[in-house]
Enzyme design. Structure first.
Site, PDB file in Angstrom:
ATOM      1  N   HIS A  31     -82.023   7.451 -58.453  1.00 30.85           N
ATOM      2  CA  HIS A  31     -83.113   7.557 -57.473  1.00 30.85           C
ATOM      3  C   HIS A  31     -84.439   7.507 -58.244  1.00 30.85           C
ATOM      4  CE1 HIS A  31     -83.561  11.665 -58.852  1.00 30.85           C
ATOM      5  NE2 HIS A  31     -82.316  11.954 -58.519  1.00 30.85           N
ATOM      6  N   HIS A  34     -84.835   9.589 -61.535  1.00 29.63           N
ATOM      7  CA  HIS A  34     -84.209   9.012 -62.728  1.00 29.63           C
ATOM      8  C   HIS A  34     -85.038   7.834 -63.248  1.00 29.63           C
ATOM      9  CE1 HIS A  34     -80.392  10.418 -60.542  1.00 29.63           C
ATOM     10  NE2 HIS A  34     -80.380  11.116 -61.662  1.00 29.63           N
ATOM     11  N   GLN A  58     -69.574  20.837 -66.015  1.00 30.73           N
ATOM     12  CA  GLN A  58     -70.728  21.591 -65.507  1.00 30.73           C
ATOM     13  C   GLN A  58     -70.590  21.917 -64.022  1.00 30.73           C
ATOM     14  OE1 GLN A  58     -73.515  18.312 -66.646  1.00 30.73           O
ATOM     15  NE2 GLN A  58     -74.532  18.782 -64.734  1.00 30.73           N
ATOM     16  N   SER A 183     -79.788  13.194 -56.179  1.00 31.06           N
ATOM     17  CA  SER A 183     -78.608  12.465 -55.709  1.00 31.06           C
ATOM     18  C   SER A 183     -77.949  13.218 -54.564  1.00 31.06           C
ATOM     19  CB  SER A 183     -77.605  12.298 -56.854  1.00 31.06           C
ATOM     20  OG  SER A 183     -78.245  11.756 -57.979  1.00 31.06           O
TER      21      SER A 183
HETATM   22  P1  AMP Z   1     -78.868  14.165 -62.797  1.00 34.43           P
HETATM   23  O1  AMP Z   1     -78.350  12.777 -62.603  1.00 34.43           O
HETATM   24  O2  AMP Z   1     -79.087  14.900 -61.516  1.00 34.43           O
HETATM   25  O3  AMP Z   1     -78.075  14.938 -63.822  1.00 34.43           O
HETATM   26  O4  AMP Z   1     -80.316  14.007 -63.419  1.00 34.43           O
HETATM   27  C1  AMP Z   1     -80.535  13.290 -64.611  1.00 34.43           C
HETATM   28  C2  AMP Z   1     -81.919  13.567 -65.109  1.00 34.43           C
HETATM   29  O5  AMP Z   1     -82.870  13.184 -64.111  1.00 34.43           O
HETATM   30  C3  AMP Z   1     -82.153  15.065 -65.378  1.00 34.43           C
HETATM   31  O6  AMP Z   1     -82.948  15.203 -66.547  1.00 34.43           O
HETATM   32  C4  AMP Z   1     -82.904  15.512 -64.158  1.00 34.43           C
HETATM   33  O7  AMP Z   1     -83.741  16.624 -64.383  1.00 34.43           O
HETATM   34  C5  AMP Z   1     -83.727  14.271 -63.853  1.00 34.43           C
HETATM   35  N1  AMP Z   1     -84.152  14.288 -62.458  1.00 34.43           N
HETATM   36  C6  AMP Z   1     -83.372  14.496 -61.367  1.00 34.43           C
HETATM   37  N2  AMP Z   1     -84.121  14.495 -60.243  1.00 34.43           N
HETATM   38  C7  AMP Z   1     -85.399  14.289 -60.628  1.00 34.43           C
HETATM   39  C8  AMP Z   1     -86.655  14.195 -59.936  1.00 34.43           C
HETATM   40  N3  AMP Z   1     -86.720  14.301 -58.613  1.00 34.43           N
HETATM   41  N4  AMP Z   1     -87.764  13.982 -60.661  1.00 34.43           N
HETATM   42  C9  AMP Z   1     -87.708  13.873 -62.012  1.00 34.43           C
HETATM   43  N5  AMP Z   1     -86.562  13.948 -62.724  1.00 34.43           N
HETATM   44  C10 AMP Z   1     -85.417  14.154 -62.044  1.00 34.43           C
END
Ligand code: AMP
Length: 292
Positions: A31, A34, A58, A183
């Site tokens: 999204h 990311h 996790q 997500s």
């Molecule tokens: P995830 O796929 O949820 O594990 O996220 C992967 C990376 O994207 C992590 O470092 C999250 O903190 C970052 N992330 C997720 N959502 C956001 C957002 N809305 N804004 C900025 N970074 C994000």
């Protein structure tokens, strides 16, 4: 763009990429949050590696790992368009072969807040991030402020284990109504989606109160609870917190730089969000000196 699924191929392919090398670890279903990390990594590095791995360790036993959304074809098309050099998307058996029996356990910062409500979560995060660092040898790795405690845990691990990587934390990307991109948002039904901006609205209301001069953390937290409780679709509040951003230690007096955070359940979806008081991370107004 190379797409690699095995550890051994990833190690040699990453070793051959020019430095500086920026790593963006993700669980996929990409999204705009990311993508902001990928764009930043692309600007700041000669090479960009993105990992897509829904890390089973996790997720707690009561958390539905199998319900985690995924769309690998779409993710790869996005990353290709962003000029990513390499995507590492291993199956779980590559990172967790049967003999795997070593874990990274970060201290107090990982036991507070999310650590209370998701026991073992940060052990899984720290372990997989350490493995991804060892496999890809990045000079820089990019994390979102959206998961503020996760960023603090990763920074503590890098500091304490002397890992030669620079951690970059990037601002939270939001939908136009304030909901932090995630997500998991795709699992909100339309009514829940309409209710969900209450999370950020709550944080902003507490921030506004603080800007007006209220610094008592219990008063600010009570305001947050009142707003969240007024939304019928908020089924449960796991916590509201005002803490030191590096340690997640609760504060009695909210000082500039403190992290306001909350975790709530809307329907079956658990949403987390945070903001930094007077923070540069919000990017919505210039910081004001409050003399704290
Ligand atoms: P995830 O796929 O949820 O594990 O996220 C992967 C990376 O994207 C992590 O470092 C999250 O903190 C970052 N992330 C997720 N959502 C956001 C957002 N809305 N804004 C900025 N970074 C994000």
């Amino acid at each position: 763009m190379r797409v690699i699924e095995t550890v051994s191929q990833a190690v040699s392919a990453c070793a051959n990429l020019p430095r500086p090398l920026g790593l963006v670890p993700t669980m996929g279903f990409l999204h705009p949050g990311h993508i902001s990390l990928v764009n930043r990594a692309r600007k700041e590095n000669a090479s960009v590696v993105v990992t897509i791995f829904v890390n089973p360790t996790q997720f707690g036993p009561s958390e539905d790992l199998s319900a985690y959304p995924s769309d690998m074809a779409r993710d790869l098309a996005i990353l290709e368009s962003k000029n990513v050099d390499l995507v590492f998307a291993p199956p779980a058996s590559e990172l967790y072969p049967p003999a795997m029996d070593t874990w990274v356990e970060v201290g107090a910062v990982s036991r507070r807040l999310e650590g209370v409500h998701r026991p073992g979560h940060f052990r899984g995060v720290a372990t997989v991030v350490a493995k991804l660092f060892n496999i890809t040898s990045p000079t820089h790795s990019y994390f979102g402020q959206k998961d503020g405690q996760q960023a603090a845990v990763v920074k503590a691990m890098v500091r304490d284990l002397n890992m030669p990587v620079h951690i970059v934390v990037s601002p939270t990307v939001r939908e136009s109504d304030g909901l932090a991109c995630s997500s998991r948002n795709s699992r909100l039904n339309p009514a829940e989606r309409r209710a969900s901006p209450v999370v950020y609205r709550t944080l902003r209301a507490a921030e506004k109160l603080w800007l007006a001069g209220e610094t008592r953390a219990d008063v600010l937290k009570q305001r947050m609870r009142t707003i969240l409780n007024a939304e019928p679709l908020v089924q449960k509040i796991d916590y509201v917190s005002i803490a030191v951003g590096e340690t997640m230690k609760e504060l009695d007096i909210a000082t500039s730089g403190a992290m306001l955070s909350t975790a709530v359940h809307i329907g079956n979806v658990r949403l987390i969000d945070n903001l930094i008081l007077n923070g540069v991370c919000q990017g919505q107004r210039s910081p004001r000196s409050r003399g704290h």
